[in-house]
Write an enzyme that holds these catalytic residues in place. Structure first.
Site, mmCIF file in Angstrom:
data_model
loop_
_atom_site.group_PDB
_atom_site.id
_atom_site.type_symbol
_atom_site.label_atom_id
_atom_site.label_comp_id
_atom_site.label_asym_id
_atom_site.label_seq_id
_atom_site.Cartn_x
_atom_site.Cartn_y
_atom_site.Cartn_z
ATOM 1 N N SER A 121 32.929 -17.281 22.816
ATOM 2 C CA SER A 121 32.304 -16.208 23.601
ATOM 3 C C SER A 121 31.930 -16.703 24.985
ATOM 4 C CB SER A 121 31.006 -15.745 22.954
ATOM 5 O OG SER A 121 31.224 -15.326 21.659
ATOM 6 N N HIS A 142 39.326 -13.282 22.567
ATOM 7 C CA HIS A 142 37.922 -13.035 22.237
ATOM 8 C C HIS A 142 37.762 -11.681 21.558
ATOM 9 C CE1 HIS A 142 33.554 -12.340 23.663
ATOM 10 N NE2 HIS A 142 33.550 -13.033 22.543
ATOM 11 N N GLU A 154 39.336 -9.579 24.580
ATOM 12 C CA GLU A 154 39.489 -10.162 25.914
ATOM 13 C C GLU A 154 40.499 -11.311 25.795
ATOM 14 O OE1 GLU A 154 35.265 -9.474 28.215
ATOM 15 O OE2 GLU A 154 35.251 -10.973 26.639
ATOM 16 N N ASN A 192 30.303 -10.279 28.230
ATOM 17 C CA ASN A 192 29.054 -11.029 28.094
ATOM 18 C C ASN A 192 28.397 -11.291 29.436
ATOM 19 O OD1 ASN A 192 28.838 -11.076 25.357
ATOM 20 N ND2 ASN A 192 30.036 -12.946 25.112
#
Ligand SMILES: NC(=O)c1ccc[n+]([C@@H]2O[C@H](COP(=O)([O-])OP(=O)(O)OC[C@H]3O[C@@H](n4cnc5c(N)ncnc54)[C@H](O)[C@@H]3O)[C@@H](O)[C@H]2O)c1
Length: 490
Positions: A121, A142, A154, A192
């Site tokens: 992450s 991801h 991702e 994120n």
């Protein structure tokens, strides 16, 4: 020639790995699941078992399909079994030393053409790739939690990723029924970085005493239309994980807005990690806070309303039975405003009776107390707001109050990300919609609110807090100056 992937290894069958294995097997690929020991392997198999049984019992999967998925999945404790895989995806704990050791082993064990992927992450895919003899064939893939449900992937390429590989992995993601966005290797990728920047900022507003956590949650849920408020989401992600991701973001950006808010560290140190420990910002053992009812007599004799929209609000208050009074004598003076109201208060003979009111969307109203407002008056206006059918969000007299102070810097950050050439507007919008369940991506929100409104709001925030992160990005400023109204139409 485009690569095709038939056999996939998944290393680590915990929360993410078991879900990822399921996603691949459901799409018809052969899956080899690897765990550290027999016990963990059984746990991983159990994770997959339960998830598939749930899908069968809900009628989303037939028993034959489930058996097919199990037929395509093997479980092993030996990394050597991955030697012929086309792709291996790693989903072991987020610790760089563990990942580097694993990738060194995978590089030795797997054939030279095998693509190695990480589900990290927040760690650097480039640094992981550098431990192998094939950095060009190492990539980030991801997934989001829960992997079988969340549509976003991702795809993270580095400066040394082989040409065409990100495209091939994106095609694979589509074959899995996912929506890929392709991004470079920057801390936090798209979701994120934008999300944790916003969540950390919410924690900072709380620390500054701008509003209470329940009220900030209500403001962002009801006022900005997000699926949940920032503190509920932080508790769900886990405060330890959130703290760690902010730290990683800060290490790369060196931007104070990513430095974990001290309250995060304090809660983590106290072992209050969120939902998983029963308490974080909120407590999950308690019954829900009783909402203050609209019943009972309001302690308001007469009201005066000033500011834009005053006539309409006065008429509604009269219709609801409130007596109108002049500004100098009314028990409560309401200043309708989207900007701080202290300058209105000081013009009155009784500045302690003035409360700011900012109607946001259809469901909430920010109830603004200045340093002079007496608490009873703010409470009375909160009750009056409920009579109007809105949820009051008590807050301090600061630029942007709550919703704009949290929303606009997030939108600004998305523009900055795009302007840096990191990802397309469309991909950033897709990532935030699918990765966070937001009703709209940041560029869609910018167009809906209006570029000039957001730019001016950011200028006011910057003037108040002097936080460079709040200053409108030069691109946003230029677009407004050029008279562009839709950022996505450029
Ligand atoms: N949990 C999330 O919401 C989430 C979301 C997206 C990405 N991620 C990322 O996915 C990765 C895994 O996270 P998780 O939440 O699934 O962790 P987890 O702790 O639930 O699972 C990790 C698993 O890896 C196994 N493992 C550890 N070392 C191993 C090794 N050398 N070989 C094989 N198996 C090994 C452990 O036994 C465990 O079952 C992390 O990089 C994390 O950042 C997590």
């Amino acid at each position: 020639m485009a690569r095709t992937f038939q056999t996939v290894g998944v290393v680590g069958l915990g929360t993410m790995g078991a879900g990822i294995a399921e996603v691949f097997a459901r799409a018809g690929l052969q899956v080899i699941g690897v765990e550290v020991n027999a016990e963990a392997l059984e746990r991983g198999r159990g994770n997959l078992d339960r998830s598939l049984d749930r899908a069968v019992s809900r009628g989303r999967l037939s028993e034959t399909e489930r058996d097919g998925i199990f037929g395509r999945t093997t479980f092993t404790g030996a990394l050597d079994d991955l030697r012929d895989a086309d792709l291996v995806i790693e989903a072991i704990p987020e610790i760089m030393d563990f990942k580097r050791a694993l990738f060194t082993d995978l590089d030795r064990v797997c054939g030279p053409e095998t693509v190695l992927a990480t589900n990290t992450s927040s760690l650097s895919v480039t640094a992981i790739a550098a431990t192998t003899s094939r950095p060009g064939r190492v990539i980030g893939m991801h997934f989001f939690n829960p992997a079988p449900v969340m549509k976003l992937v991702e795809v993270v390429h580095t400066v040394v990723t082989e040409e065409g590989l990100a495209g091939d992995v994106a095609t694979l993601a589509r074959r899995l029924g996912k929506t890929p966005v392709t991004v470079g290797d920057r801390a936090g990728f798209v979701v994120n970085r934008l999300l944790l920047g916003y969540l950390n900022h919410a924690a900072t507003l709380l620390e500054r005493g701008v509003a209470a956590k329940e009220d900030i949650d209500a403001a962002m849920k009801l006022g900005a239309g997000l699926p949940m408020g920032p503190f509920t989401l932080l508790d769900l992600i886990g405060l330890d994980v959130s703290h760690e991701v902010c730290e990683v973001l800060f290490q790369e950006s060196r931007d104070r807005v990513h430095a974990p808010a001290p309250i995060l560290r304090e809660l983590v140190t106290a072992g209050l990690l969120g939902r998983k420990t029963g308490r974080g910002f909120h407590s999950y053992d308690d019954v829900a806070r009783p909402a203050a009812g609209a019943g009972g007599k309001l302690g308001v004799g007469s009201v005066h309303v000033l500011g834009e929209g005053a006539d309409e609000l006065s008429a509604r208050l009269s219709a609801a039975g409130f007596k109108q009074g002049e500004a100098h004598e009314a028990d409560v003076v309401i200043a309708l405003s989207s900007t701080p109201v202290i300058e209105h208060a000081v013009l009155l003979p009784h500045p302690e009776r003035l409360v700011g009111l900012h109607l946001v969307g259809e469901d909430i109203a920010e109830v603004v107390s200045t340093v002079l407002t007496v608490p009873e008056v703010a409470r009375a206006v909160g009750d009056l707001v409920r009579v109007l059918g809105r949820t009051p969000v008590p807050c301090a007299d600061r630029a942007g109050f709550v919703v704009e102070a949290l929303l606009y810097p997030y939108l600004n950050d998305a523009v900055r990300m795009y302007d840096a050439g990191y990802a397309s507007m469309e991909d950033i919008d897709t990532a935030m919609r699918l990765g966070c369940g937001y009703p709209a991506g940041p560029f869609e929100m910018l167009d809906a609110i209006g570029l000039e409104v957001v730019r001016d709001g950011l200028r006011a925030l910057y003037a108040e807090y002097r936080e460079p992160f709040f200053a409108p990005t030069p691109l946003l400023d230029r677009l407004v100056t050029a008279g562009v109204t839709g950022i996505r139409d450029r």
